[in-house]
Design an enzyme around this catalytic site. Structure first.
Site, PDB file in Angstrom:
ATOM      1  N   ASP A  61      44.298  36.274  30.642  1.00 25.83           N
ATOM      2  CA  ASP A  61      44.560  37.662  31.000  1.00 25.83           C
ATOM      3  C   ASP A  61      44.676  37.800  32.519  1.00 25.83           C
ATOM      4  O   ASP A  61      44.255  36.920  33.261  1.00 25.83           O
ATOM      5  CB  ASP A  61      43.492  38.609  30.434  1.00 25.83           C
ATOM      6  CG  ASP A  61      42.110  38.003  30.434  1.00 25.83           C
ATOM      7  OD1 ASP A  61      41.383  38.157  29.442  1.00 25.83           O
ATOM      8  OD2 ASP A  61      41.748  37.353  31.441  1.00 25.83           O
ATOM      9  N   ASP A  63      43.545  39.973  35.379  1.00 25.95           N
ATOM     10  CA  ASP A  63      42.661  41.018  35.893  1.00 25.95           C
ATOM     11  C   ASP A  63      43.029  41.332  37.340  1.00 25.95           C
ATOM     12  O   ASP A  63      43.371  40.440  38.115  1.00 25.95           O
ATOM     13  CB  ASP A  63      41.202  40.558  35.834  1.00 25.95           C
ATOM     14  CG  ASP A  63      40.739  40.286  34.407  1.00 25.95           C
ATOM     15  OD1 ASP A  63      41.361  40.820  33.472  1.00 25.95           O
ATOM     16  OD2 ASP A  63      39.767  39.530  34.233  1.00 25.95           O
ATOM     17  N   ASP A 144      30.996  34.449  39.936  1.00 25.15           N
ATOM     18  CA  ASP A 144      30.104  33.354  39.535  1.00 25.15           C
ATOM     19  C   ASP A 144      30.393  32.022  40.225  1.00 25.15           C
ATOM     20  O   ASP A 144      29.531  31.479  40.919  1.00 25.15           O
ATOM     21  CB  ASP A 144      30.035  33.209  38.003  1.00 25.15           C
ATOM     22  CG  ASP A 144      31.389  33.240  37.312  1.00 25.15           C
ATOM     23  OD1 ASP A 144      32.425  33.195  38.010  1.00 25.15           O
ATOM     24  OD2 ASP A 144      31.411  33.291  36.066  1.00 25.15           O
TER      25      ASP A 144
END
Ligand code: ATP
Ligand code: MG
Length: 428
Positions: A61, A63, A144
């Protein structure tokens, strides 16, 4: 080297030095970025899409990150819904006739949050003053792993790196951003994600990051079950649960993650067989993975033997499955299917002693159970006799010892078993 950097300059990779072309970006995402840009906002492609495009993979996807506030994003795009706690994310919907709906996630740059998103936050902090929002650099720092912290800027088609992600992409390293002693306790799910990305990208986990996982492994038990289950499902869909859990085991994560699951010889082959199915096309069902996780432990408590009774088996199965499905809030339906598969293994283990074989082999779920049982028998080095018996039975030659002399009834029935599913695929 780790230091708290405020307003440091990113490494900027100009367009000729990277492979991200607009032709590779989802047209809807491009349209949103251009619109934001025209309105004077920053508009970046962020996260996994930048990583995957730089690696030459197709992103799952696209983003987006922007300095426009969610309310501003909503004003710009009619087909937009604000979601998440505090409504900090915007989903922009694209619906076209005859095509699946496309949803692009647009999030406002934000600074590091002390809390675990899944835990929510006290209502008094739910202000709209904007203090949770941040600069692009802060937004990169709160992510992260370094390879997940890269941006692609639609304004000049550059890639921006605030976190050293480009070097780590080159080196094939999953490196946590920031201090593992802070960032793993802050969100223990990151430990599983580190192992997951390493397996997916065929990267190594950077030394300090791996040491952090070993040190904080126990905390994974406190991670949000819903998010952990999502990650585990994703691994199942990709067909990489076995290697990921094997690595989790080496890092001390497996037992805190799945306390009901005992690592015995049979475990990883069962998971690997399910993974092979998933990679082959349609992902193996969650119930199948659940049964694979449970079987070694169940069989340890109550061996799959010729004299096993289904009542005792049922109890042994429930003792493992119930806590597992409760913690991860797995539906009764899926638990039931897993239980059926496990009980079928006990039926198979009974071999010739199992009474209603004819009915059993014609069940639609027989092929799956038979396949599963064979993997287990081979991996655990048990039940070889039962396997041989069923092979003969399915081939239409009842084992000599079980042939009832003069039993014409049995003989007449045999042709029905021909063409019974053999495990090579769905029968019939
Ligand atoms: P995938 O291809 O699986 O979608 P992804 O990198 O896009 O990989 P997502 O789970 O979709 O991963 O998350 C999107 C981005 O959000 C990540 O790239 C990362 O920058 C950030 N992110 C996700 N989870 C966390 C987390 N637990 N802590 C910090 N940042 C996170
Ligand atoms: Mg993603």
């Amino acid at each position: 080297m780790e230091e708290e950097q405020a307003n440091s300059l990113p490494i900027v990779l100009p367009r000729p030095d990277h492979p991200i072309s607009r032709a590779l970006i989802d047209p809807d995402a491009l349209w949103i970025m251009r619109r934001l840009r025209r309105e004077g906002y920053l508009a970046f492609l962020v996260g996994g899409a930048v990583r995957d495009l730089l690696l030459g993979d197709a992103p799952k996807d696209f983003d987006l990150g922007t300095d426009a506030r969610p309310s501003e994003v909503r004003r710009l795009f009619r087909n937009c819904r604000l979601i998440g706690r505090r409504f900090r994310l915007a989903h922009v919907y694209f619906r076209r006739r005859g095509q699946p709906e496309n949803i692009i996630e647009v999030s406002t740059f934000r600074s590091r949050e002390k809390w675990d998103e899944a835990d929510g936050i006290p209502p008094q902090d739910l202000d709209l003053s904007g203090h949770v929002f941040g600069t692009p650099e802060e937004d990169a720092q709160r992510r992260d792993f370094t390879v997940n912290g890269l941006f692609y800027d639609i304004a000049d088609f550059t890639v921006l790196d605030y976190v050293g992600g480009l070097d780590d992409l080159d080196a094939g390293l999953i490196r946590l951003i920031g201090d593992p002693d802070e960032r793993f306790p802050e969100d223990p799910v990151r430990m599983l994600r580190a192992v997951e990305f390493a397996a997916r990208l065929e990267f190594s986990i950077e030394k300090n990051t791996a040491a952090g996982i070993r040190k904080h492994a126990q905390l994974i038990a406190q991670g949000s079950p819903a998010r952990l289950r999502d990650e585990l499902r994703e691994l199942q869909r990709r067909g990489i649960l076995a290697p990921v859990l094997a690595e989790c085991h080496r890092l001390g994560l497996l037992t805190p993650l799945l306390p009901e699951v005992r690592v015995t010889d049979g475990l990883f082959p069962l998971l690997a067989a399910a993974d092979a199915v998933s990679r082959d096309g349609t992902p193996a069902h969650e119930s199948h993975y659940l049964a694979a996780l449970a079987l070694p432990t169940v069989a340890d408590a109550y061996p799959l033997a010729v004299n096993a009774t289904l009542e005792d088996a049922q109890r042994a199965v429930a003792r493992v499955l119930d806590p597992l499905t409760q913690r991860y809030q797995i539906s009764a339906h899926i638990r039931h299917q897993a239980k059926d598969l496990l009980l079928s293994c006990y039926r198979l283990a009974r071999g010739k002693a199992y009474r209603t074989k004819g009915k059993f082999v014609r069940r639609p779920d027989f092929a799956e159970a038979w396949e599963f049982f064979q993997v287990w028998a081979e991996a655990s080095g048990t039940a070889a006799e039962a396997v041989a018996y069923w092979q003969a039975y399915l081939a239409g030659e009842d084992a000599p010892a079980t042939a009832i002399p003069g039993s014409g009834r049995k003989r007449r029935r045999r042709p029905r078993h021909r063409g019974a599913p053999t495990g090579a695929g769905p029968g019939g």
